[in-house]
Design a protein around this motif. Structure first.
Motif, PDB file in Angstrom:
ATOM      1  N   VAL A 148       0.840  -1.206   0.000  1.00 21.47           N
ATOM      2  CA  VAL A 148       0.000   0.000   0.000  1.00 21.47           C
ATOM      3  C   VAL A 148       0.870   1.248   0.000  1.00 21.47           C
ATOM      4  O   VAL A 148       0.606   2.210  -0.744  1.00 21.47           O
ATOM      5  CB  VAL A 148      -0.948  -0.002   1.216  1.00 21.47           C
ATOM      6  CG1 VAL A 148      -1.721   1.317   1.295  1.00 21.47           C
ATOM      7  CG2 VAL A 148      -1.921  -1.170   1.126  1.00 21.47           C
ATOM      8  N   ASN A 149       1.925   1.246   0.817  1.00 18.98           N
ATOM      9  CA  ASN A 149       2.803   2.418   0.902  1.00 18.98           C
ATOM     10  C   ASN A 149       3.500   2.705  -0.424  1.00 18.98           C
ATOM     11  O   ASN A 149       3.585   3.866  -0.856  1.00 18.98           O
ATOM     12  CB  ASN A 149       3.850   2.210   2.001  1.00 18.98           C
ATOM     13  CG  ASN A 149       3.259   2.341   3.385  1.00 18.98           C
ATOM     14  OD1 ASN A 149       2.160   2.870   3.556  1.00 18.98           O
ATOM     15  ND2 ASN A 149       3.967   1.855   4.386  1.00 18.98           N
ATOM     16  N   VAL A 150       4.000   1.663  -1.075  1.00 20.30           N
ATOM     17  CA  VAL A 150       4.675   1.852  -2.365  1.00 20.30           C
ATOM     18  C   VAL A 150       3.685   2.368  -3.407  1.00 20.30           C
ATOM     19  O   VAL A 150       3.971   3.336  -4.129  1.00 20.30           O
ATOM     20  CB  VAL A 150       5.320   0.537  -2.845  1.00 20.30           C
ATOM     21  CG1 VAL A 150       5.820   0.686  -4.291  1.00 20.30           C
ATOM     22  CG2 VAL A 150       6.478   0.144  -1.935  1.00 20.30           C
ATOM     23  N   LEU A 151       2.537   1.740  -3.465  1.00 23.38           N
ATOM     24  CA  LEU A 151       1.533   2.114  -4.457  1.00 23.38           C
ATOM     25  C   LEU A 151       1.126   3.579  -4.328  1.00 23.38           C
ATOM     26  O   LEU A 151       1.121   4.339  -5.308  1.00 23.38           O
ATOM     27  CB  LEU A 151       0.303   1.216  -4.301  1.00 23.38           C
ATOM     28  CG  LEU A 151      -0.824   1.414  -5.305  1.00 23.38           C
ATOM     29  CD1 LEU A 151      -0.356   1.074  -6.717  1.00 23.38           C
ATOM     30  CD2 LEU A 151      -2.027   0.548  -4.930  1.00 23.38           C
ATOM     31  N   LYS A 173      11.403  -5.543  -4.774  1.00 24.30           N
ATOM     32  CA  LYS A 173      10.475  -6.652  -4.982  1.00 24.30           C
ATOM     33  C   LYS A 173       9.062  -6.135  -5.257  1.00 24.30           C
ATOM     34  O   LYS A 173       8.380  -6.607  -6.171  1.00 24.30           O
ATOM     35  CB  LYS A 173      10.471  -7.561  -3.758  1.00 24.30           C
ATOM     36  CG  LYS A 173       9.534  -8.752  -3.884  1.00 24.30           C
ATOM     37  CD  LYS A 173       9.581  -9.623  -2.634  1.00 24.30           C
ATOM     38  CE  LYS A 173       8.624 -10.813  -2.777  1.00 24.30           C
ATOM     39  NZ  LYS A 173       8.651 -11.661  -1.547  1.00 24.30           N
ATOM     40  N   ARG A 174       8.636  -5.146  -4.484  1.00 28.06           N
ATOM     41  CA  ARG A 174       7.293  -4.593  -4.674  1.00 28.06           C
ATOM     42  C   ARG A 174       7.160  -3.940  -6.052  1.00 28.06           C
ATOM     43  O   ARG A 174       6.159  -4.115  -6.742  1.00 28.06           O
ATOM     44  CB  ARG A 174       6.984  -3.571  -3.575  1.00 28.06           C
ATOM     45  CG  ARG A 174       6.935  -4.139  -2.182  1.00 28.06           C
ATOM     46  CD  ARG A 174       5.770  -5.093  -2.028  1.00 28.06           C
ATOM     47  NE  ARG A 174       5.837  -5.787  -0.751  1.00 28.06           N
ATOM     48  CZ  ARG A 174       5.921  -7.088  -0.601  1.00 28.06           C
ATOM     49  NH1 ARG A 174       5.940  -7.877  -1.659  1.00 28.06           N
ATOM     50  NH2 ARG A 174       5.969  -7.648   0.597  1.00 28.06           N
ATOM     51  N   LEU A 175       8.165  -3.179  -6.450  1.00 28.18           N
ATOM     52  CA  LEU A 175       8.117  -2.525  -7.754  1.00 28.18           C
ATOM     53  C   LEU A 175       8.057  -3.553  -8.877  1.00 28.18           C
ATOM     54  O   LEU A 175       7.304  -3.394  -9.839  1.00 28.18           O
ATOM     55  CB  LEU A 175       9.331  -1.617  -7.922  1.00 28.18           C
ATOM     56  CG  LEU A 175       9.353  -0.351  -7.050  1.00 28.18           C
ATOM     57  CD1 LEU A 175      10.706   0.335  -7.146  1.00 28.18           C
ATOM     58  CD2 LEU A 175       8.233   0.605  -7.441  1.00 28.18           C
ATOM     59  N   SER A 176       8.849  -4.598  -8.750  1.00 27.43           N
ATOM     60  CA  SER A 176       8.857  -5.655  -9.758  1.00 27.43           C
ATOM     61  C   SER A 176       7.488  -6.321  -9.868  1.00 27.43           C
ATOM     62  O   SER A 176       6.991  -6.588 -10.977  1.00 27.43           O
ATOM     63  CB  SER A 176       9.925  -6.698  -9.402  1.00 27.43           C
ATOM     64  OG  SER A 176       9.930  -7.758 -10.332  1.00 27.43           O
ATOM     65  N   GLU A 177       6.854  -6.569  -8.720  1.00 31.20           N
ATOM     66  CA  GLU A 177       5.526  -7.183  -8.710  1.00 31.20           C
ATOM     67  C   GLU A 177       4.493  -6.272  -9.370  1.00 31.20           C
ATOM     68  O   GLU A 177       3.643  -6.736 -10.147  1.00 31.20           O
ATOM     69  CB  GLU A 177       5.097  -7.476  -7.265  1.00 31.20           C
ATOM     70  CG  GLU A 177       5.884  -8.588  -6.597  1.00 31.20           C
ATOM     71  CD  GLU A 177       5.596  -8.694  -5.116  1.00 31.20           C
ATOM     72  OE1 GLU A 177       5.976  -9.720  -4.513  1.00 31.20           O
ATOM     73  OE2 GLU A 177       4.989  -7.753  -4.532  1.00 31.20           O
ATOM     74  N   PHE A 178       4.578  -4.986  -9.072  1.00 29.94           N
ATOM     75  CA  PHE A 178       3.604  -4.041  -9.623  1.00 29.94           C
ATOM     76  C   PHE A 178       3.781  -3.858 -11.132  1.00 29.94           C
ATOM     77  O   PHE A 178       2.796  -3.709 -11.863  1.00 29.94           O
ATOM     78  CB  PHE A 178       3.707  -2.693  -8.906  1.00 29.94           C
ATOM     79  CG  PHE A 178       3.093  -2.698  -7.524  1.00 29.94           C
ATOM     80  CD1 PHE A 178       2.035  -3.525  -7.214  1.00 29.94           C
ATOM     81  CD2 PHE A 178       3.581  -1.859  -6.543  1.00 29.94           C
ATOM     82  CE1 PHE A 178       1.458  -3.529  -5.955  1.00 29.94           C
ATOM     83  CE2 PHE A 178       3.013  -1.846  -5.277  1.00 29.94           C
ATOM     84  CZ  PHE A 178       1.951  -2.683  -4.978  1.00 29.94           C
TER      85      PHE A 178
END
Length: 231
Positions: free
Chosen positions: A26-29, A58-63
């Motif tokens: 949520v924070n990254v998004l 990891k989060r950026l890659s997933e998004f």
């Protein structure tokens, strides 16, 4: 439409809450949304010590893989990659706004922490059974137990009983006993339950839109964008 939603599972709640399943996601998004566009370095600075670089990567890659973000690489230098939101993300933001309003109005949670809104809403709506129960009660207004069970494919007598009791205890639905023999009991949504339905409707619309887009793509690589730009 009711039968299609209930039986084919098109509500999208599982997909949505998986997307925002933890605080780091949520924070990254929302940080990318607020800073759009943003480099990895700038994003890390905004998040400060709340997230390790490896977790952020990891989060950026997933998004990016999920079509939530675009990754633009300038001069073939991946270290200078810029991340920007996609339309798929823009269409998620109204869901957050409605969750915020719901938590403020019905749960008296006046917080600016988006993950709190998501967490509290997920407790009520995150189950695929709860989503189907709420959808069906909204459309049919007042429903008997057997009607619900026959309309929701795969749900057991025990599971439906548990979910109805839980939603009643949370003030989402009400149970009306007509005191007849044989027993005649009907379930309907409260105002709080109807407010939840509108969150569900937004999530369902979002899911249906991008599932349809996915089905028209020729390859999975076209689901997101990683562009090399030479300046």
């Amino acid at each position: 439409m009711v039968r299609l939603f209930i039986r084919n599972g098109t509500c999208g709640v599982e997909e949505f809450f998986k997307l925002v399943s933890n605080e780091s996601k949520v924070n990254v998004l929302l940080t990318v949304y607020n800073q759009n566009p943003v480099t990895f370095k700038s994003l890390k600075e905004c998040l400060g010590n709340t997230m390790e670089s490896s977790v952020l990567a990891k989060r950026l890659s997933e998004f990016v893989a999920g079509g939530i973000l675009d990754k633009l690489v300038y001069n073939n230098d991946s270290a200078q990659a810029v991340y920007r939101i996609t339309q798929k993300t823009l269409d998620i933001i109204p869901v957050f706004d409605l969750m915020h309003s719901f938590c403020s109005s019905w749960l008296h949670i006046d917080s600016n922490d988006a993950f709190e809104w998501v967490s509290y809403t997920k407790k009520l709506l995150g189950s695929r059974w709860n989503a189907r129960i709420i959808w069906l009660l909204f459309v049919l207004r007042s429903v008997r137990f057997n009607e619900l069970k026959n309309s929701i494919e795969g749900i057991s007598f025990k599971m439906l009983t548990q979910q109805l009791r839980y939603l009643e205890s949370e003030g989402v639905l009400m149970r009306k006993d007509f005191h007849e023999n044989p027993p005649h009991i009907e379930y309907s949504l409260t105002d709080k339950g109807e407010a939840l339905y509108y969150i569900l409707l937004l999530i369902s619309s979002w899911s249906a839109k991008y599932r349809a887009n996915h089905e028209t793509e020729l390859t999975s690589n076209e689901l997101h964008c990683e562009v090399n730009l030479t300046l």
